[in-house]
Each structure stands twice: as C-alpha cells, then as structure tokens.
Design a protein around this motif. Structure first.
Motif, short mmCIF file in Angstrom:
data_model
loop_
_atom_site.label_atom_id
_atom_site.label_comp_id
_atom_site.label_asym_id
_atom_site.label_seq_id
_atom_site.Cartn_x
_atom_site.Cartn_y
_atom_site.Cartn_z
N LEU A 95 5.22 21.56 23.66
CA LEU A 95 6.23 21.89 22.64
C LEU A 95 6.51 20.68 21.74
O LEU A 95 6.60 20.82 20.51
N PHE A 96 6.61 19.51 22.35
CA PHE A 96 6.84 18.29 21.57
C PHE A 96 5.64 17.99 20.68
O PHE A 96 5.78 17.64 19.50
N LEU A 97 4.43 18.14 21.25
CA LEU A 97 3.20 17.81 20.53
C LEU A 97 3.01 18.70 19.31
O LEU A 97 2.56 18.26 18.25
N THR A 98 3.36 19.97 19.46
CA THR A 98 3.13 20.94 18.39
C THR A 98 4.39 21.23 17.57
O THR A 98 4.37 22.12 16.73
N LYS A 99 5.47 20.48 17.85
CA LYS A 99 6.74 20.69 17.16
C LYS A 99 7.17 22.15 17.29
O LYS A 99 7.38 22.85 16.30
N PHE A 100 7.24 22.58 18.58
CA PHE A 100 7.62 23.95 18.93
C PHE A 100 6.67 24.98 18.30
O PHE A 100 7.08 25.97 17.70
N PHE A 101 5.37 24.70 18.47
CA PHE A 101 4.29 25.60 18.06
C PHE A 101 4.22 25.82 16.55
O PHE A 101 3.67 26.83 16.08
N THR A 102 4.76 24.90 15.79
CA THR A 102 4.62 24.98 14.33
C THR A 102 3.41 24.20 13.84
O THR A 102 3.01 24.33 12.70
N LYS A 103 2.83 23.40 14.74
CA LYS A 103 1.64 22.64 14.40
C LYS A 103 0.49 23.13 15.25
O LYS A 103 0.60 23.23 16.47
N ASP A 104 -0.62 23.43 14.61
CA ASP A 104 -1.78 23.96 15.32
C ASP A 104 -2.56 22.81 15.94
O ASP A 104 -3.04 21.93 15.23
N VAL A 105 -2.68 22.80 17.28
CA VAL A 105 -3.39 21.70 17.93
C VAL A 105 -4.89 21.73 17.67
O VAL A 105 -5.59 20.79 17.99
N SER A 106 -5.39 22.81 17.07
CA SER A 106 -6.81 22.82 16.71
C SER A 106 -7.09 21.82 15.60
O SER A 106 -8.25 21.53 15.29
N SER A 107 -6.02 21.29 14.98
CA SER A 107 -6.20 20.26 13.96
C SER A 107 -6.73 18.97 14.58
O SER A 107 -7.23 18.09 13.89
N TYR A 108 -6.62 18.86 15.93
CA TYR A 108 -7.21 17.71 16.62
C TYR A 108 -8.69 18.01 16.81
O TYR A 108 -9.14 18.48 17.84
N ASP A 109 -9.45 17.76 15.75
CA ASP A 109 -10.84 18.21 15.68
C ASP A 109 -11.79 17.16 16.26
O ASP A 109 -11.70 15.98 15.94
#
Length: 469
Positions: free
Chosen positions: A426-440
């Motif tokens: 939740l912290f990493l994605t800012k409560f799922f507003t950031k897509d972790v697939s951006s960590y390419d």
C-alpha cells in the motif's frame, strides 16, 4: 562507466550441486523420528507423496524459467503473468522461508557445536559460522559453488556408507530383518490424513530445486536451467526415499529413540557404532554448511531482483559489487538476520518455513496457466492441454492439499508476515494509485543481466568454465 552485473559462471552440475546442497539430504535422518511418529511408521511414503507434488511443480518451474530467465523465481513469474501486486505478495511470502533457511542452518550448527563443546558460549559458534558463510558469498559465486560441491560429495559418500551398513544390519536381522519389505510403504494402520501431514513436514526438504532459479542470471547458458531443476528434484527425491526406506526398515518404531526431535546421532550409532556416529555427524555438519552457503546466496539474489525492480530500496538491495559481481549488501543483510540463530529453537523456526514455500509453488503452477493459456492461447492441441493446463493444475492442486495441512502456528505467522507485506505494498503504490508494473526490468538491466553472453570474450568464458569444472 559499465554497470556491474551478476557474473555468468555456473555450469549445469554446479547449479544442481547448489540445489542439492540447499536441500541438505541428511535432513532425512534429523527429522526421521518426527515424521515416523506423524505417519505411524511410513516415512518413505510421505517422501514419495511429496516427491510427486514437487515433480509437477518442477515441470512448471522449468517452463517459466525459460520464459523469464531472471533471478526472481516465483516473484517474477507471478508478477509478469498474473498481476504485479500479486507478484509482490508472492515474493514477499517466499521471503519468509528464504530468509529463515540460512537462519535454520546457523541454528543447526549452533546445536551441533553446543553438544560437542557445552562449555563454550553459543553465540561464538553462530557469529563465527555466519561471518565465514557471509564472507564466502560476498567474495565469489564460483567460490560458493566449488566449496558447496566438495561438501555435497562428502555428504553423498557418507549416505552411501550408511546404506551399505543398513544392508548389513538388515541381513543380520535388525529391524524388519529383510531388505525387501512393503512395511515402510504400507500397512494395516495407514491413515491418509497422517501421510498428508507427514508429506507437509518433509516437503520443505525439497526447497532447493526452486531456489536454483535464483542462479539463472549466473548460468553460463540459461537453457540448462529446466534440466538443472528436474535433476535436482529427482536426485534429491531419490536420496530422500531410499534413505528413509532403509531407515524405516531398520527402525519400524521410534520407541527406542531417546530424542525424537533429532534422531540422526542415534541412527548413526545404532547402525555403525561410535566411530561411524562421529564421521556421520561430521557429514551432517558439512551438509548444513553446504545448505547454508546455497540458501544464503539464493535469498540474496531474490532481494537483489526485488531491489533492482524498485520493489525494495534500489540503492541498497539492487546493488552489485563492482569487483566481486555479487549482491554484496544483500549477502551482508542476510548474514545479520542469521545472527538471530543465537536465541530461538529449531522447532520454532522450522515450523514457519513451509508457508512461503507452498505459496510460491502454487503460484508458479498458476503462472504457467496464466502465461500459456490466457495470454498465448496455448490450449488448441492435446499436448498444449496436457502441458499448460492439466500438469500445472495437478501441481497447484496437490500443493494446495499440502498447504491446508500446515500447522496453526505456521498459518498465523505466515498470515501476519503477508499482512506486513500488504501494508508495505500500500505504501509502495500509494494505496494502489501507482502501478508497480512501472518498475520495468528493461529500464534497469544491461545486456549482461538479461543473458547476452555473446559480449563476453572466449577467454572469459574459458576461465569461468575452469572455475566451475
């Protein structure tokens, strides 16, 4: 300036050796009393069932490691085929057993040394052992592999010696009094629930075939990985089954053992006398060190991939030492965690390992279906249906069957650990507003990391082969 990357230096048998070292074949004697009591004298059957489950899962690992030749194992497969958020949680769950295994090895070493030198403070053995293993892993993957290979060979020689002595003792009338007997595999008091519980206990012994996927980026040729995985499973499984069969035939009941929690010393003494007991204990010591080297290096590489992708702080966990070409900071972090072996008991730590392992196994099987069936539509032929639907479904189903037989303690700690991972996500994605697939992967890997071995000179490859072989 060229970016530091993991060094491709491991051949097929070097990787298989690391997997077998990770699996610690002598563990079958340590846990024999516990499993025999659990299964009512059917330890080989429990190993056979666990081997069947691991076979299907190993096939799935072999498929996925060809598609994603990265060091991330189950984390990478779930992330790329199902969903990045789920991949993170699978990787986080797998971290539980990966982090605990080096600690378990340090703990076993502590127990061995305490029994031999009861007047020496326990922390000295833990600190000394962890310092040596950490230094070797920081220094070189080749050195880790070569030392591991020597220890594994020594371990195998002692197991063969045990089997020869067992043959003699059975011929002389000890235990069942016969070499060929079905009693270790089937008798009138068999209970399916007990066998499943026993298989759940022993399945952690197979952790090693999946751990070697962490070395994909250090294999001289990534195409050898499926074969390395299958060889590790089948060789390790054969050792577990044969050793447990002879042991169960020699000791149909655990009533004659003074210590049920670790029967290895008594087994060695009863089969070969005091001298063999000393030698066999030295083999167990060597096996534990080999497992410690392999497990320490594996979890360091899982942390490396998660750091390289930005799932963990990249400057710390995504770092590769420019000279040694190893994830040195991760190796040191794992060493620090292993120092916790000064305090806890073996029973407490070992009971927690299977949660993450079985989660990882389940999702590797599901990743095969997600990738080949849903993404690439590989379901139009009988072979595709067998390879990409039936086989992985059997693997996932059988793994799930073992998972539901875990102890309550394992469930509670595993769920708590996963909960911590969810909060971090939740912290990493800012409560799922950031897509972790951006960590390419592609934005962070150079050609050497993704396997472009062609850039290395023939002289470098020859030197690496000599280092391994």
């Amino acid at each position: 300036m060229e970016k530091a990357a993991l060094k491709r230096s491991l051949g097929l048998w070097a990787i298989v050796g690391l997997g077998l070292g990770y699996m610690t074949p002598t563990i079958v004697f340590d846990t024999f009393g516990i499993v025999s009591e659990e299964t009512n004298g059917l330890v080989p059957l429990a190993y056979l069932l666990a081997l069947g489950v691991m076979f299907f899962t190993a096939v799935s690992y072999g498929k996925m490691v060809q598609v994603f030749p990265s060091a991330g194992s189950a984390y990478t497969y779930a992330k790329e085929t199902i969903h990045p958020y789920l991949g993170f949680l699978v990787g986080w769950a797998a971290l539980l057993d990966y982090l605990l295994l080096p600690l378990v090895n340090a703990l076993i070493i502590r127990i061995y040394m305490e029994s031999a030198f009861p007047n020496v403070s326990s922390w000295i053995w833990v600190v000394g052992y962890v310092a040596i293993v950490t230094a070797i892993n920081v220094w070189s993957m080749n050195k880790t592999s070569n030392i591991n290979s020597i220890l594994v060979v020594f371990e195998f020689v002692l197991i063969v010696a045990f089997l020869v002595l067992s043959f003699v003792r059975l011929s002389q009338g000890m235990g069942q009094g016969t070499i060929l007997t079905f009693e270790p595999l089937f008798h009138t008091n068999i209970e399916i629930g007990s066998i499943l519980a026993g298989a759940t206990v022993v399945c952690f012994s197979f952790i090693g075939f999946d751990a070697i996927t962490m070395y994909t980026e250090e294999a001289v040729d990534q195409k050898i990985m499926p074969k390395a995985i299958m060889y590790t499973v089948m060789i390790g499984g054969a050792i577990f089954f044969i050793a447990s069969y002879f042991t169960q035939a020699l000791f149909p009941s655990v009533s004659n053992f003074k210590v049920i929690d670790d029967t290895l010393p008594e087994i060695a003494f009863k089969v070969g006398g005091q001298l063999f007991q000393i030698v066999f204990l030295s083999g167990a010591f060597a096996a534990t060190v080999a497992s410690g080297l392999a497990s320490h290096s594996s979890v360091s590489r899982l942390l490396y991939v998660m750091g390289r992708n930005g799932m963990l702080p990249r400057k710390i966990f995504g770092y590769v030492h420019p000279k040694f070409k190893t994830p040195a900071r991760n190796v040191i972090i794992v060493g620090i965690i292993s120092l916790l072996a000064i305090a806890p008991t073996l029973e407490l730590i070992s009971s927690l390992i299977n949660f993450g392992a079985l989660i990882a196994f389940t999702f590797v099987n599901l990743s095969v279906i997600a990738h080949f069936v849903f993404k690439h539509k590989r379901y139009k032929t009988k072979k595709d249906i067998l390879d990409y639907i039936i086989m992985p479904m059997l693997g996932a189903g059988l793994t799930g069957l073992l998972w539901i037989n875990l102890s309550t303690e394992s469930f509670l700690v595993g769920i708590a650990w996963t909960g911590i991972g969810f909060v971090y996500l939740l912290f990493l994605t800012k409560f799922f507003t950031k897509d972790v697939s951006s960590y390419d992967f592609g934005k962070m890997e150079d050609p050497q990391i993704i396997g472009n071995v062609a850039e290395q000179t023939k002289g470098e490859l020859a030197e690496q082969y000599r280092g391994v072989h």
